[in-house]
Design a protein around this motif. Structure first.
Motif, PDB file in Angstrom:
ATOM      1  N   GLU A 183       0.816  -1.207   0.000  1.00  0.00           N
ATOM      2  CA  GLU A 183       0.000   0.000   0.000  1.00  0.00           C
ATOM      3  C   GLU A 183       0.855   1.264   0.000  1.00  0.00           C
ATOM      4  N   GLU A 184       1.876   1.304   0.866  1.00  0.00           N
ATOM      5  CA  GLU A 184       2.688   2.526   0.920  1.00  0.00           C
ATOM      6  C   GLU A 184       3.516   2.705  -0.347  1.00  0.00           C
ATOM      7  N   LEU A 185       3.969   1.598  -0.940  1.00  0.00           N
ATOM      8  CA  LEU A 185       4.740   1.736  -2.179  1.00  0.00           C
ATOM      9  C   LEU A 185       3.827   2.244  -3.306  1.00  0.00           C
ATOM     10  N   GLN A 186       2.590   1.753  -3.347  1.00  0.00           N
ATOM     11  CA  GLN A 186       1.663   2.240  -4.385  1.00  0.00           C
ATOM     12  C   GLN A 186       1.398   3.729  -4.220  1.00  0.00           C
ATOM     13  N   GLU A 187       1.394   4.177  -2.975  1.00  0.00           N
ATOM     14  CA  GLU A 187       1.145   5.606  -2.738  1.00  0.00           C
ATOM     15  C   GLU A 187       2.368   6.457  -3.055  1.00  0.00           C
ATOM     16  N   GLU A 188       3.548   5.953  -2.707  1.00  0.00           N
ATOM     17  CA  GLU A 188       4.756   6.786  -2.769  1.00  0.00           C
ATOM     18  C   GLU A 188       5.477   6.758  -4.123  1.00  0.00           C
ATOM     19  N   LEU A 189       5.431   5.633  -4.835  1.00  0.00           N
ATOM     20  CA  LEU A 189       6.261   5.530  -6.043  1.00  0.00           C
ATOM     21  C   LEU A 189       5.588   6.192  -7.253  1.00  0.00           C
ATOM     22  N   PRO A 190       6.415   6.734  -8.156  1.00  0.00           N
ATOM     23  CA  PRO A 190       5.888   7.388  -9.358  1.00  0.00           C
ATOM     24  C   PRO A 190       5.536   6.378 -10.452  1.00  0.00           C
ATOM     25  N   VAL A 191       5.748   5.078 -10.212  1.00  0.00           N
ATOM     26  CA  VAL A 191       5.440   4.048 -11.225  1.00  0.00           C
ATOM     27  C   VAL A 191       4.441   3.046 -10.640  1.00  0.00           C
ATOM     28  N   PRO A 192       3.719   2.300 -11.515  1.00  0.00           N
ATOM     29  CA  PRO A 192       2.780   1.294 -10.998  1.00  0.00           C
ATOM     30  C   PRO A 192       3.517   0.227 -10.181  1.00  0.00           C
ATOM     31  N   VAL A 193       2.880  -0.216  -9.106  1.00  0.00           N
ATOM     32  CA  VAL A 193       3.457  -1.243  -8.233  1.00  0.00           C
ATOM     33  C   VAL A 193       2.479  -2.414  -8.139  1.00  0.00           C
TER      34      VAL A 193
END
Lengths: 273, 273
Positions: free
Chosen positions: A81-91
């Motif tokens: 969840e946090e990576l989906q929120e923070e990263l500029p690319v799809p996770v």
């Protein structure tokens, strides 16, 4: 676009996901990073898993990836969840693809899940399943002996069969499930043993195959599919023993891997940049 | 969000997709529109199919849908790209999900496709398959007798078997394929006949099941999944004979459909608003 897809895992288990990604997306280039030195993540605390995962992610963000695949169930459970929120690319993680595939094939809505202690304790699978269909009943079971067994290369034979049989016993005793999710990327290597133990009436779902398919959809959806004419050279990074990594990788892939590098993650930032 | 998902089709064939959507997404509300009056779309010109599809889309856009599923292969082949560009909501067709599922299961990379004249002529399936993997070889075949046969309710028995056998003959003569895509939403109704004719070594892919799974992913990806506690009342619209539509729908769904309305599309705008 000619940008690579990043794949991270706690070790070599995620290579089963990478193999499927390369098979289903042969026109894409991949960079794989396995944190073999600190594997397994299963028994580690949430805090540790989050810090280690962010170190891998920050390393790969420097390589201009266009998508990140978290090929590790434990890391997915704690950080998706946090990576989906923070990263500029799809996770993409490995948990939801497995959940959706199980919902597709289950007829009686009773689904089993096996995984590491961390994945099972996180309740990420039951939550993913019930958020889509409340009527689903989940039987989950942590199988701590499986990862070390696979890492040691014990994939068949009487000893492997005995471990699988004893470990799955509690699940067999509640055997109304018609579908079983292999909630750990190491487990596809012992899929046949699990299938045999559970019986042929159980549909066994490998998260790797399903994750590759969903990665394909998300890339198409973002019009970000690549079009290499010949399969490009993929890059592999490990934090641990290089020769051991190469041996395992070469035994799983059709061709020997070419680019393998050692990476040191301890000095990389362990949170969002 | 509490917004419905729109599903459009040239007639009743798309109900096979709707059924799967409702099964795999039981916490969502659906609005189905079948253009039964002008069915089939298969033999119609691209211009006609585009105009009719836009009329259906413009009708549904007035109902605040959060996603559109084009549950018709012919309409997908001719309009998916422009609808994805023009609409403010995610748009999913039935062709790419079938293509991705076929790539996942095929071992020898030889994939068969059957569909209407329009779908086969459009080459949408070979293009979707090859854009992902150039090495894939496609054998496609138009099966014009299948849609009228299914619409007439001829789904089993000697007559149906004869039609299926004769129609599939050219595909059987080139039978190196290991996977066959049912590239028309009517065909899942005769899946058993097709399977029997082609042999059990062929994996038959139903686009409906696959499309439902991808719709589930795209909603989750946009954090747009709904959470109704009890399945809400779905709405059905038809442009043709209401009693015939009701009869077919009720024979396919577990429970009789409740809300069925007649809609007149000829006066609706037939292009982007």
């Amino acid at each position: 676009m000619k940008q690579p897809i990043g794949v991270i895992d706690s070790g070599v288990g995620g290579l089963t996901v990478a193999r499927e990604l390369m098979r289903q997306l042969p026109r894409e280039r991949f960079i794989y990073l396995g944190d073999t030195k600190r594997c397994p993540y299963g028994p580690r605390s949430e805090e540790e898993v989050r810090a280690y995962t962010w170190q891998m992610v920050n390393h790969l963000l420097g390589k201009d990836i266009k998508m990140l695949v978290i090929a590790c169930n434990t890391a997915t459970a704690y950080t998706l969840e946090e990576l989906q929120e923070e990263l500029p690319v799809p996770v993409i993680g490995v948990i939801e693809p497995g959940a959706r595939a199980a919902i597709k094939v289950s007829q009686n809505k009773r689904i089993g899940v096996i995984g590491t202690e961390g994945t099972i304790q996180s309740k990420a699978y039951p939550e993913a399943l019930k958020s889509i269909d409340q009527a689903i009943r989940v039987n989950d079971l942590a199988c701590p002996p499986f990862v070390p067994m696979v890492e040691e290369g014990i994939l068949a034979g009487k000893r492997a069969q005995g471990i699988v049989s004893r470990t799955l016993q509690p699940l067999k005793e509640m055997n109304h499930i018609d579908t079983l999710i292999l909630g750990c990327t190491h487990y596809p290597l012992i899929k046949d043993l699990v299938q045999e133990e559970m019986g042929n009436h159980i549909q066994v779902i490998s998260s790797g195959e399903e994750t590759a398919r969903e990665a394909s959809l998300i890339l198409a959806y973002h019009k970000a599919l690549d079009t290499y004419d010949t399969p490009p050279e993929h890059e592999f990074y490990t934090t641990g023993d290089m020769e051991k990594f190469r041996m395992v990788a070469n035994s799983w892939f059709e061709e020997p891997i070419k680019i393998l590098k050692l990476v040191e993650l301890e000095s990389v930032k362990s949170s969002a940049l």
